[in-house]
Design a protein around this motif. Structure first.
Motif: not given
Length: 142
Positions: A46-60
């Protein structure tokens, strides 16, 4: 709300609104459903950093269970090397143990793959050891 919301949440990962994508990722992570691993890994583009961060947090959060760790490893393992490194680095920035568990699982699966192919080529029937490794016994009941 239960499992009935999993599919709609996965669909929301493709929303045009960044906030909706980020919230859906967060909800899927809190739910801990392994089926979300693939769509969450794709969300890392995703182009949006907040979305990428949310995805990383969810994967953790998904790596909180063995099944979830396996699902994350499988989703990331199918990516090109550079993308796998990106996923592992992002996980490590949040939780080193989660990243190590995913990396270990990806290595185990990569090593198991050639063994499975050799077994299939040598015989029409796989043994229990071919499938799960080790010296376990095969049960007649599922």
């Amino acid at each position: 709300l239960g499992e009935g919301v999993v599919e709609p949440l996965i669909e929301y990962l493709g929303s045009g609104l960044w906030y909706t994508r980020a919230c859906a990722a967060g909800a899927l992570g809190r739910m801990g459903v392994p089926v979300a691993a693939g769509p969450l890994v794709q969300l890392l583009r995703d182009a949006n950093r907040t979305v990428r961060d949310a995805a990383f947090d969810a994967l953790v959060q998904l790596t909180g269970s063995e099944i979830g760790t396996h699902a994350v490893a499988e989703a990331a393992g199918g990516l090109p090397e550079r993308a796998r490194r990106y996923v592992l680095d992002g996980l490590a920035a949040r939780d080193r143990d989660a990243a190590d568990a995913v990396a270990r699982t990806m290595e185990e699966e990569a090593q198991r793959g050639p063994e499975m192919l050799r077994a299939v080529n040598q015989s029409d029937e796989l043994s229990w050891e071919d499938v799960v490794g080790g010296g376990g016994t095969r049960s007649a009941e599922p």
